[in-house]
Design a protein around this motif. Structure first.
Motif, short mmCIF file in Angstrom:
data_model
loop_
_atom_site.label_atom_id
_atom_site.label_comp_id
_atom_site.label_asym_id
_atom_site.label_seq_id
_atom_site.Cartn_x
_atom_site.Cartn_y
_atom_site.Cartn_z
N GLY A 87 0.82 -1.21 0.00
CA GLY A 87 0.00 0.00 0.00
C GLY A 87 0.84 1.25 0.00
N ILE A 88 2.09 1.13 0.45
CA ILE A 88 3.01 2.27 0.46
C ILE A 88 4.00 2.12 -0.69
CG2 ILE A 88 4.75 3.56 1.75
CD1 ILE A 88 3.46 2.73 4.30
N GLY A 89 3.93 3.05 -1.65
CA GLY A 89 4.86 3.05 -2.77
C GLY A 89 6.07 3.91 -2.48
N SER A 90 6.89 4.10 -3.47
CA SER A 90 8.12 4.87 -3.30
C SER A 90 7.83 6.32 -2.91
CB SER A 90 8.95 4.84 -4.59
OG SER A 90 9.36 3.52 -4.89
N LYS A 91 6.88 6.92 -3.61
CA LYS A 91 6.56 8.32 -3.32
C LYS A 91 5.93 8.47 -1.94
CE LYS A 91 3.24 10.40 -5.57
NZ LYS A 91 2.51 10.92 -6.74
N GLY A 92 5.02 7.56 -1.61
CA GLY A 92 4.37 7.61 -0.29
C GLY A 92 5.36 7.44 0.83
N ALA A 93 6.31 6.50 0.66
CA ALA A 93 7.33 6.27 1.68
C ALA A 93 8.20 7.50 1.88
CB ALA A 93 8.19 5.06 1.30
N ALA A 94 8.58 8.13 0.76
CA ALA A 94 9.44 9.32 0.84
C ALA A 94 8.72 10.47 1.54
CB ALA A 94 9.87 9.74 -0.56
N ILE A 95 7.45 10.69 1.21
CA ILE A 95 6.68 11.77 1.82
C ILE A 95 6.53 11.55 3.32
CG2 ILE A 95 4.38 12.82 1.96
CD1 ILE A 95 4.15 12.39 -1.08
N LEU A 96 6.20 10.33 3.71
CA LEU A 96 6.01 10.03 5.14
C LEU A 96 7.32 10.17 5.91
CD1 LEU A 96 3.59 6.97 4.91
CD2 LEU A 96 3.03 9.29 5.65
N LEU A 97 8.42 9.67 5.36
CA LEU A 97 9.70 9.74 6.05
C LEU A 97 10.20 11.18 6.16
CD1 LEU A 97 11.54 6.64 4.56
CD2 LEU A 97 10.77 6.93 6.91
N ALA A 98 9.98 11.98 5.10
CA ALA A 98 10.40 13.38 5.14
C ALA A 98 9.64 14.15 6.20
CB ALA A 98 10.19 14.03 3.77
N THR A 99 8.40 13.74 6.47
CA THR A 99 7.59 14.39 7.49
C THR A 99 7.94 13.88 8.88
OG1 THR A 99 5.75 14.65 5.93
CG2 THR A 99 5.23 14.83 8.29
N ILE A 100 8.08 12.58 9.02
CA ILE A 100 8.33 11.97 10.33
C ILE A 100 9.73 12.28 10.84
CG2 ILE A 100 8.56 9.77 11.55
CD1 ILE A 100 6.36 8.68 9.65
N GLY A 101 10.71 12.23 9.94
CA GLY A 101 12.09 12.45 10.39
C GLY A 101 12.57 11.29 11.23
N ASN A 102 13.21 11.58 12.35
CA ASN A 102 13.73 10.55 13.25
C ASN A 102 12.61 9.99 14.10
OD1 ASN A 102 15.14 8.92 14.98
ND2 ASN A 102 16.62 10.49 15.62
N ILE A 103 12.29 8.73 13.91
CA ILE A 103 11.18 8.11 14.63
C ILE A 103 11.44 8.07 16.13
CG2 ILE A 103 12.04 5.74 14.47
CD1 ILE A 103 8.37 6.92 14.07
N ALA A 104 12.71 8.12 16.52
CA ALA A 104 13.06 8.10 17.95
C ALA A 104 12.59 9.35 18.68
CB ALA A 104 14.57 7.94 18.11
N ASP A 105 12.22 10.39 17.92
CA ASP A 105 11.72 11.62 18.54
C ASP A 105 10.33 11.43 19.12
OD1 ASP A 105 14.04 12.87 17.77
OD2 ASP A 105 13.16 13.89 16.05
N PHE A 106 9.66 10.35 18.75
CA PHE A 106 8.28 10.12 19.18
C PHE A 106 8.21 8.95 20.17
CE2 PHE A 106 8.19 11.92 14.90
CZ PHE A 106 7.38 13.03 15.11
N ARG A 107 7.63 9.22 21.33
CA ARG A 107 7.55 8.19 22.36
C ARG A 107 6.48 7.15 22.04
NH1 ARG A 107 7.59 12.95 25.19
NH2 ARG A 107 5.35 12.75 25.62
N SER A 108 5.50 7.50 21.22
CA SER A 108 4.40 6.59 20.93
C SER A 108 3.77 6.93 19.59
CB SER A 108 3.32 6.68 22.03
OG SER A 108 2.73 7.98 22.03
N ALA A 109 2.95 6.01 19.09
CA ALA A 109 2.22 6.24 17.85
C ALA A 109 1.23 7.39 18.03
CB ALA A 109 1.50 4.97 17.42
N LYS A 110 0.70 7.52 19.24
CA LYS A 110 -0.25 8.60 19.53
C LYS A 110 0.43 9.96 19.39
CE LYS A 110 -3.58 10.15 23.00
NZ LYS A 110 -4.17 9.87 24.35
#
Length: 338
Positions: free
Chosen positions: A216-239
């Motif tokens: 469900g996640i293509g190359s463009k979708g993955a790039a957009i989400l990662l560019a927004t999220i950045g370092n996942i360690a910055d978030f303590r939870s999915a919430k």
């Protein structure tokens, strides 16, 4: 002894205020070309705050090695400056330094160079897509004025554009139609180039292959989400990640009454759109996501079901990045064994 520096940044210069022990020690102004001299005034015991603007990234990149703490402030959330009746460079620098000393500034997460550039690409793409939509609407309006109706999706193809040009009305309208269609074609080519750049360079970001393994996640979708999220360690939870993207409901709490409203939409609109689109594709392959979507849809309608699905899907995205998951078969939620 810690010094606190507030910086009001402009394209060619900046004004700064230095506070130590609750008192102003120095206020000055420098040209951007004088950054090296300004850096000499700083040190590991310096905390500095600057508002997020167009050249903040380069400014921070030049000075981050010269300070102990660097805070980038979200101007839309820091109303003390944006709503101030006294808008001067010195005043803004003073306010930033004062609130930095009190640790009361709304901080923006600073992305790395690649994430920032991919994010810029996606924003440019969004603007071009919006412009293309405006021009497509113009074509439809020109045709409708002559009692010709085309489906909106027809203008998404070259065949549809040729069909629009096949109609002839008068020299003025024909010229206008030709110019608008040529602009749509040009935008199509530009958007294709941006899509390729987003996909090619996005593949270099950490977590790209992990997200791509989710059906469900293509190359463009993955790039957009990662560019927004950045370092996942910055978030303590999915919430917390959901709140950052703006896909959690507004909560109004008064006395004993708690009301949950529409989603906040406080984060990236581009990321939310990509998330919803990817989630709707993923549910075709995941019985779990499809059952969840149908359950919500039967009770609350399709629009709310789509948002609820995206929120559920974001949980999977978060855990995938957090745990470095790689799916062998997303349909069966089977992970690649290490």
């Amino acid at each position: 002894m810690t010094s606190f520096v507030g910086v009001d940044l402009h394209r060619n210069n900046f004004t700064y205020c230095i506070r130590v022990n609750g008192e102003e020690r120095k206020i000055g102004k420098c040209e951007i070309t004088e950054l090296k001299g300004f850096a000499a005034m700083l040190g590991p015991n310096t905390a500095m705050a600057v508002e997020a603007t167009g050249n903040t990234f380069m400014f921070c990149s030049s000075l981050k090695a010269h300070v102990g703490r660097l805070v980038v402030v979200n101007p839309s959330q820091f109303k003390v400056i944006s709503m101030s009746t006294k808008k001067t460079d010195k005043h803004d620098a003073k306010v930033l330094a004062e609130f930095l000393e009190k640790d009361m500034l709304p901080e923006v997460r600073v992305k790395d160079d690649l994430q920032a550039k991919i994010s810029s690409l996606t924003q440019t793409r969004e603007k071009l897509v919006q412009l293309r939509t405006v021009l497509k609407n113009k074509v439809n309006n020109l045709l409708a004025a002559n009692f010709i109706v085309l489906k909106r999706e027809e203008l998404s193809t070259e065949k549809g554009l040729l069909k629009a040009l096949s109609y002839h009305f008068d020299p003025i309208t024909d010229t206008e139609m030709l110019v608008v269609v040529e602009q749509i074609r040009s935008l199509n080519k530009s958007i294709e180039k941006l899509d390729k750049a987003i996909e090619d360079h996005g593949s270099k970001m950490d977590g790209f292959d992990n997200l791509k393994s989710i059906k469900g996640i293509g190359s463009k979708g993955a790039a957009i989400l990662l560019a927004t999220i950045g370092n996942i360690a910055d978030f303590r939870s999915a919430k917390q990640l959901a709140a950052y993207i703006g896909i959690v409901p507004r909560v109004s709490n008064s006395n004993d009454t708690v009301c949950h409203g529409r989603i906040t939409k406080s984060g990236s609109k581009i990321a939310r759109t990509a998330l919803v689109q990817c989630a709707l594709i993923a549910k075709r392959y995941s019985p779990y996501l499809n059952a969840f979507h149908e359950s919500v849809k039967s009770r609350r309608g399709g629009a709310k079901a789509n948002i609820a699905l995206a929120r559920k899907f974001l949980d999977i995205v978060y855990r995938t990045l957090k745990n470095n998951w790689m799916f062998e078969n997303f349909t069966q939620f089977k992970l690649v064994k290490n």
